[in-house]
Scaffold this active site. Structure first.
Site, mmCIF file in Angstrom:
data_model
loop_
_atom_site.group_PDB
_atom_site.id
_atom_site.type_symbol
_atom_site.label_atom_id
_atom_site.label_comp_id
_atom_site.label_asym_id
_atom_site.label_seq_id
_atom_site.Cartn_x
_atom_site.Cartn_y
_atom_site.Cartn_z
ATOM 1 N N GLU A 146 -10.342 5.370 3.130
ATOM 2 C CA GLU A 146 -11.088 4.262 3.702
ATOM 3 C C GLU A 146 -10.075 3.145 3.938
ATOM 4 O OE1 GLU A 146 -10.732 4.682 0.418
ATOM 5 O OE2 GLU A 146 -9.809 2.722 0.101
ATOM 6 N N SER A 204 2.108 -9.823 -0.756
ATOM 7 C CA SER A 204 1.671 -8.420 -0.697
ATOM 8 C C SER A 204 1.921 -7.754 0.654
ATOM 9 C CB SER A 204 0.191 -8.317 -1.058
ATOM 10 O OG SER A 204 -0.583 -9.201 -0.269
ATOM 11 N N LYS A 245 0.810 -1.218 0.000
ATOM 12 C CA LYS A 245 0.000 0.000 0.000
ATOM 13 C C LYS A 245 0.852 1.281 0.000
ATOM 14 C CE LYS A 245 -4.246 -1.859 0.560
ATOM 15 N NZ LYS A 245 -4.052 -3.180 1.074
HETATM 16 C C1 LIG Z 1 -5.050 -4.283 1.039
HETATM 17 C C2 LIG Z 1 -4.315 -5.533 0.902
HETATM 18 C C3 LIG Z 1 -4.617 -6.468 -0.120
HETATM 19 C C4 LIG Z 1 -5.774 -6.333 -1.049
HETATM 20 O O1 LIG Z 1 -5.797 -5.199 -1.853
HETATM 21 P P1 LIG Z 1 -5.410 -5.182 -3.379
HETATM 22 O O2 LIG Z 1 -5.740 -3.797 -3.804
HETATM 23 O O3 LIG Z 1 -6.226 -6.211 -4.090
HETATM 24 O O4 LIG Z 1 -3.964 -5.468 -3.472
HETATM 25 C C5 LIG Z 1 -3.821 -7.583 -0.229
HETATM 26 N N1 LIG Z 1 -2.784 -7.815 0.617
HETATM 27 C C6 LIG Z 1 -2.477 -6.956 1.616
HETATM 28 C C7 LIG Z 1 -1.348 -7.277 2.515
HETATM 29 C C8 LIG Z 1 -3.229 -5.788 1.784
HETATM 30 O O5 LIG Z 1 -2.909 -4.955 2.770
#
Ligand SMILES: *Cc1c(COP(=O)(O)O)cnc(C)c1O
Length: 403
Positions: free
Chosen positions: A111, A378, A89
């Site tokens: 949000e 992620s 993010k």
């Molecule tokens: C917010 C988040 C996601 C999901 O959001 P995407 O916009 O689909 O990437 C996935 N993994 C983590 C660790 C997140 O914080």
């Protein structure tokens, strides 16, 4: 390749479905973004922050013990979990934060679902000396308490949303309402590739650093491109971030993993592309989970970041053209992958990322050892410990009763 048309449509999907008062703000944002993208000093400053503040480039890691155990394709992890604030993010927030400063805005709003986006926004608000308000569903506040405390320490105001299912969709409605009222002083940082044009484009572009790094790292380390890239899909930003630079590489399979929660047959899931139909939500036309009357259906996932009934328009387009594949993984399978990565490699992944990992486990044995799968990790799992501890007894590392 991958550019939306003038009205912000990727194929049939996207657009700008918002109240009149926001149209001017969106047009301003689009204009400013186009200028910033071509501005060398903007690009240089973003690059500096990505390197020295967020910790980029993130590593591409060969998970050898996991590969051995799964008896198949080589598993590599793109380590977005190693970024400052613990998830991808931050890439988008640094970009949009710089845009907000460039536009003379004094306040950021956002949000958040998992709280990761809220933390990243609160972080850049402190970094740039801006005021910050974050909307969060009350259900999510309870299951992501550490992130709520983090945001407050960073001086953000966190407003709990008690309407609807008290999750991300409801927080998004409140953030939009705030923006309509305060549009001249405030920049709304949307956290994923969703919302009205130009947000899906802006967020995708700021996240595409993930795929550009991955491609260069793969060429260096593997001397080839990977056969498969897998990422989880909530709104779609980490997945489009790693996919984008590979879309033209048609031999590379791109796989997006949605959450089937308790199982698709139970109706308690958030598998928007697999089970949804096109409609309008939060400013754009895309797949969403709705009933026969077009009412948004309640969703479920153990991963707060995936618990959303919509998905970004570019994913709907990639699904319709067949360039990307979309599959589902249950909560239970993701939880098993969460434990397995922790215990085989010493890396505690975010629950969201565990969905991508679980699909890699399913696919690896079908491909053989000469092939390579890159999983986009992620984020990290510290924020999920309370959720996981409730579901598992990890006290002795095996799920057995504590001695
Ligand atoms: C917010 C988040 C996601 C999901 O959001 P995407 O916009 O689909 O990437 C996935 N993994 C983590 C660790 C997140 O914080």
């Amino acid at each position: 390749m991958g550019q939306p048309n003038k009205l912000g449509y990727f194929g049939l999907y996207g657009g700008r479905f918002v109240p009149e008062t926001l149209i001017v703000a969106l047009l301003d944002l689009e204009k400013e973004y186009k200028l910033a993208r071509r501005d060398k000093s903007f690009r240089r400053e973003l690059k500096r922050l990505l390197q020295t503040y967020a910790g980029r480039p993130t590593a591409l890691y060969h998970a050898k013990r996991l590969t051995e155990k799964w008896k198949g394709a080589q598993i590599y992890l793109k380590r977005e979990d190693l970024t400052h604030t613990g998830a991808h993010k931050i890439n988008n927030c640094l970009g949009q934060g710089l845009l907000a400063v460039r536009m003379g805005r004094k306040r950021l709003i956002a949000e958040t679902g998992a709280g990761q986006h809220g933390v990243a926004v609160a972080t850049v608000a402190s970094l740039f000396g801006l005021a910050c308000t974050v909307y969060m569903g009350k259900t999510d506040m309870a299951r992501q308490a550490p992130n709520v405390n983090r945001m407050k320490l960073l001086k953000a105001e966190v407003i709990g949303v008690g309407s609807g299912s008290k999750t991300l969709k409801d927080a998004t409605n409140e953030a939009i309402r705030d923006w309509v009222t305060n549009v001249s002083s405030t920049h709304y940082i949307i956290g994923s590739t969703v919302g009205p044009h130009p947000y899906p484009l802006i967020v995708r572009d700021f996240q595409s650093i993930i795929g550009r790094e991955t491609k260069a790292q793969a060429k260096r380390m593997l001397k080839k491109l990977p056969e498969v890239i897998i990422a989880c899909v909530g709104g779609g930003s980490n997945s489009l971030g790693i996919f984008h630079d590979f879309i033209k590489e048609t031999k590379v399979r791109l796989i997006g993993v949605e959450t089937s929660g308790f199982g698709l047959h139970t109706g308690q899931h958030a598998a928007t592309l697999s089970r949804g139909k096109p409609g309008v939500l939060h400013g754009s036309f895309s797949f969403l989970l709705q009933d026969k009357e077009g009412q948004i259906r309640p969703t479920h996932s153990i991963a707060a970041g995936l618990d959303y009934p919509g998905v970004g328009p570019e994913h709907s387009h990639l699904k319709s053209t067949g360039r990307a594949e979309y599959v589902t993984v249950t909560d239970k399978q993701a939880l098993a992958a969460f434990v397995e990565l922790s215990q085989m490699e010493g890396i505690i992944p975010a629950l969201e990322s565990s969905f991508a990992l679980a699909y890699a486990k399913r696919l690896a044995p079908q491909l053989g050892r000469k092939r390579t799968i890159i999983v986009n990790l992620s984020g990290r799992g510290d924020k999920d410990m309370a959720t996981v501890q409730q579901l598992l007894d990890v006290g002795n590392g095996s799920g057995d009763k504590k001695r």
